[in-house]
Scaffold this motif. Structure first.
Motif, PDB file in Angstrom:
ATOM      1  N   GLY A   1      -8.267  33.299 -42.966  1.00  0.00           N
ATOM      2  CA  GLY A   1      -9.687  33.211 -42.788  1.00  0.00           C
ATOM      3  C   GLY A   1     -10.289  32.035 -43.512  1.00  0.00           C
ATOM      4  N   LEU A   2     -11.601  31.993 -43.522  1.00  0.00           N
ATOM      5  CA  LEU A   2     -12.313  30.880 -44.153  1.00  0.00           C
ATOM      6  C   LEU A   2     -12.003  30.740 -45.634  1.00  0.00           C
ATOM      7  N   LEU A   3     -11.903  31.873 -46.345  1.00  0.00           N
ATOM      8  CA  LEU A   3     -11.631  31.781 -47.781  1.00  0.00           C
ATOM      9  C   LEU A   3     -10.295  31.117 -48.050  1.00  0.00           C
ATOM     10  N   GLY A   4      -9.270  31.540 -47.311  1.00  0.00           N
ATOM     11  CA  GLY A   4      -7.939  30.965 -47.511  1.00  0.00           C
ATOM     12  C   GLY A   4      -7.892  29.487 -47.178  1.00  0.00           C
ATOM     13  N   GLN A   5      -8.643  29.067 -46.178  1.00  0.00           N
ATOM     14  CA  GLN A   5      -8.668  27.656 -45.780  1.00  0.00           C
ATOM     15  C   GLN A   5      -9.488  26.813 -46.739  1.00  0.00           C
ATOM     16  N   ASP A   6     -10.698  27.264 -47.038  1.00  0.00           N
ATOM     17  CA  ASP A   6     -11.624  26.446 -47.816  1.00  0.00           C
ATOM     18  C   ASP A   6     -11.513  26.637 -49.322  1.00  0.00           C
ATOM     19  N   LEU A   7     -11.055  27.798 -49.763  1.00  0.00           N
ATOM     20  CA  LEU A   7     -10.922  28.084 -51.196  1.00  0.00           C
ATOM     21  C   LEU A   7      -9.554  28.713 -51.465  1.00  0.00           C
ATOM     22  N   PRO A   8      -8.488  27.951 -51.302  1.00  0.00           N
ATOM     23  CA  PRO A   8      -7.144  28.541 -51.425  1.00  0.00           C
ATOM     24  C   PRO A   8      -6.824  29.074 -52.825  1.00  0.00           C
ATOM     25  N   ASP A   9      -7.560  28.653 -53.851  1.00  0.00           N
ATOM     26  CA  ASP A   9      -7.296  29.125 -55.211  1.00  0.00           C
ATOM     27  C   ASP A   9      -8.022  30.417 -55.555  1.00  0.00           C
ATOM     28  N   VAL A  10      -8.839  30.921 -54.632  1.00  0.00           N
ATOM     29  CA  VAL A  10      -9.570  32.161 -54.875  1.00  0.00           C
ATOM     30  C   VAL A  10      -8.726  33.328 -54.376  1.00  0.00           C
ATOM     31  N   GLU A  11      -8.485  34.287 -55.264  1.00  0.00           N
ATOM     32  CA  GLU A  11      -7.718  35.478 -54.907  1.00  0.00           C
ATOM     33  C   GLU A  11      -8.677  36.552 -54.372  1.00  0.00           C
ATOM     34  N   VAL A  12      -8.402  37.036 -53.162  1.00  0.00           N
ATOM     35  CA  VAL A  12      -9.235  38.068 -52.544  1.00  0.00           C
ATOM     36  C   VAL A  12      -8.437  39.357 -52.510  1.00  0.00           C
ATOM     37  N   ILE A  13      -8.978  40.375 -53.161  1.00  0.00           N
ATOM     38  CA  ILE A  13      -8.375  41.704 -53.144  1.00  0.00           C
ATOM     39  C   ILE A  13      -9.429  42.659 -52.607  1.00  0.00           C
ATOM     40  N   LEU A  14      -9.096  43.350 -51.530  1.00  0.00           N
ATOM     41  CA  LEU A  14     -10.040  44.272 -50.907  1.00  0.00           C
ATOM     42  C   LEU A  14     -10.027  45.609 -51.630  1.00  0.00           C
ATOM     43  N   HIS A  15     -11.205  46.056 -52.043  1.00  0.00           N
ATOM     44  CA  HIS A  15     -11.406  47.394 -52.599  1.00  0.00           C
ATOM     45  C   HIS A  15     -12.381  48.083 -51.660  1.00  0.00           C
ATOM     46  N   GLU A  16     -11.908  49.014 -50.864  1.00  0.00           N
ATOM     47  CA  GLU A  16     -12.776  49.697 -49.914  1.00  0.00           C
ATOM     48  C   GLU A  16     -13.557  50.780 -50.643  1.00  0.00           C
ATOM     49  N   ARG A  17     -14.867  50.550 -50.784  1.00  0.00           N
ATOM     50  CA  ARG A  17     -15.740  51.473 -51.512  1.00  0.00           C
ATOM     51  C   ARG A  17     -17.105  51.514 -50.847  1.00  0.00           C
ATOM     52  N   VAL A  18     -17.763  52.670 -50.938  1.00  0.00           N
ATOM     53  CA  VAL A  18     -19.154  52.740 -50.511  1.00  0.00           C
ATOM     54  C   VAL A  18     -19.988  51.979 -51.545  1.00  0.00           C
ATOM     55  N   THR A  19     -21.263  51.779 -51.247  1.00  0.00           N
ATOM     56  CA  THR A  19     -22.123  50.960 -52.109  1.00  0.00           C
ATOM     57  C   THR A  19     -22.084  51.405 -53.566  1.00  0.00           C
ATOM     58  N   GLY A  20     -22.217  52.714 -53.810  1.00  0.00           N
ATOM     59  CA  GLY A  20     -22.211  53.202 -55.198  1.00  0.00           C
ATOM     60  C   GLY A  20     -20.932  52.832 -55.937  1.00  0.00           C
ATOM     61  N   GLY A  21     -19.805  52.926 -55.275  1.00  0.00           N
ATOM     62  CA  GLY A  21     -18.525  52.559 -55.883  1.00  0.00           C
ATOM     63  C   GLY A  21     -18.434  51.074 -56.161  1.00  0.00           C
ATOM     64  N   GLN A  22     -19.012  50.262 -55.282  1.00  0.00           N
ATOM     65  CA  GLN A  22     -19.022  48.820 -55.520  1.00  0.00           C
ATOM     66  C   GLN A  22     -19.901  48.468 -56.711  1.00  0.00           C
ATOM     67  N   VAL A  23     -21.076  49.090 -56.772  1.00  0.00           N
ATOM     68  CA  VAL A  23     -21.986  48.841 -57.891  1.00  0.00           C
ATOM     69  C   VAL A  23     -21.292  49.199 -59.204  1.00  0.00           C
ATOM     70  N   ASP A  24     -20.632  50.356 -59.256  1.00  0.00           N
ATOM     71  CA  ASP A  24     -19.904  50.745 -60.468  1.00  0.00           C
ATOM     72  C   ASP A  24     -18.819  49.727 -60.806  1.00  0.00           C
ATOM     73  N   GLY A  25     -18.083  49.255 -59.795  1.00  0.00           N
ATOM     74  CA  GLY A  25     -17.030  48.265 -60.021  1.00  0.00           C
ATOM     75  C   GLY A  25     -17.568  46.951 -60.548  1.00  0.00           C
ATOM     76  N   ILE A  26     -18.719  46.531 -60.055  1.00  0.00           N
ATOM     77  CA  ILE A  26     -19.346  45.298 -60.548  1.00  0.00           C
ATOM     78  C   ILE A  26     -19.789  45.492 -61.992  1.00  0.00           C
ATOM     79  N   ARG A  27     -20.406  46.634 -62.292  1.00  0.00           N
ATOM     80  CA  ARG A  27     -20.865  46.896 -63.673  1.00  0.00           C
ATOM     81  C   ARG A  27     -19.710  46.929 -64.663  1.00  0.00           C
ATOM     82  N   ARG A  28     -18.560  47.455 -64.233  1.00  0.00           N
ATOM     83  CA  ARG A  28     -17.383  47.540 -65.116  1.00  0.00           C
ATOM     84  C   ARG A  28     -16.569  46.245 -65.133  1.00  0.00           C
ATOM     85  N   GLY A  29     -16.961  45.268 -64.324  1.00  0.00           N
ATOM     86  CA  GLY A  29     -16.238  44.000 -64.286  1.00  0.00           C
ATOM     87  C   GLY A  29     -14.957  44.052 -63.458  1.00  0.00           C
ATOM     88  N   GLU A  30     -14.792  45.083 -62.643  1.00  0.00           N
ATOM     89  CA  GLU A  30     -13.590  45.216 -61.812  1.00  0.00           C
ATOM     90  C   GLU A  30     -13.659  44.336 -60.574  1.00  0.00           C
TER      91      GLU A  30
END
Length: 198
Positions: A1-30
């Motif tokens: 995808g675009l990330l791999g082509q344009d930003l090959p040094d960025v590691e993308v790891i998918l964490h499938e979470r609803v909004t609340g789970g994402q907010v918690d992950g951002i707050r915890r630095g995950e």
């Protein structure tokens, strides 16, 4: 995808979470960046609308509404079973469903958390469900995605014809050059979806 082509040094790891789970992950630095539906805590998070799309109703292909010739309104769902969303764990789509049906007399028969679950229940004949237009890309056999009349009771900066919003969210005050580049690529990619509904 675009990330791999344009930003090959960025590691993308998918964490499938609803909004609340994402907010918690951002707050915890995950996680650094989430794709979420409002509402979320804007005092702790920054956000940017990535894409806006129409709300559709998913119906079985053999349902009477599947042959409608124009946009459907709340009155078209009077007496019909509706698959809705959990009021806290899927609050965004719960509220969109309630707002659309505010003047109708449908029957809420299920409350789910995920769009895919709602569409699969539609395919099984359990009712109809209000979903983002992109849910058609799930490719569930025997389900049609019908247009709805525009929603006119949204917030002042919303588009009544495209009330479904997806936001990029991140911790307030943490904008880095990497995050800025990823946001730019996300918006570039999402622009194709957005343009198809303009």
């Amino acid at each position: 995808g675009l990330l791999g082509q344009d930003l090959p040094d960025v590691e993308v790891i998918l964490h499938e979470r609803v909004t609340g789970g994402q907010v918690d992950g951002i707050r915890r630095g995950e996680i650094d960046l989430g794709l979420a539906r409002p509402p979320f805590d804007t005092s702790a998070l920054s956000s940017r609308v990535v894409v806006r799309e129409p709300l559709r109703v998913a119906v079985r292909a053999d349902h009477p509404l599947a042959s409608a010739t124009g946009p459907l309104g709340p009155e078209d769902f009077d007496g019909l079973p509706v698959i809705s969303y959990h009021p806290t764990q899927a609050r965004y789509f719960h509220e969109l469903t309630v707002r659309f049906l505010v003047n109708g007399h449908s029957r809420i028969t299920q409350n789910v958390q995920q769009i895919l679950t709602a569409v699969l229940l539609v395919a099984a004949g359990e009712g109809v469900a209000f979903v983002p237009a992109t849910a058609a890309a799930l490719g569930v056999q025997g389900v049609r995605f019908m247009p709805l009349a525009p929603m006119t009771d949204g917030h002042s900066d919303s588009d009544p014809a495209r009330p479904v919003e997806l936001h990029a969210i991140w911790a307030r005050g943490t904008m880095t050059p990497m995050l800025r580049n990823v946001l730019h690529l996300l918006q570039r990619s999402a622009q194709r979806v957005d343009d198809s509904y303009a």
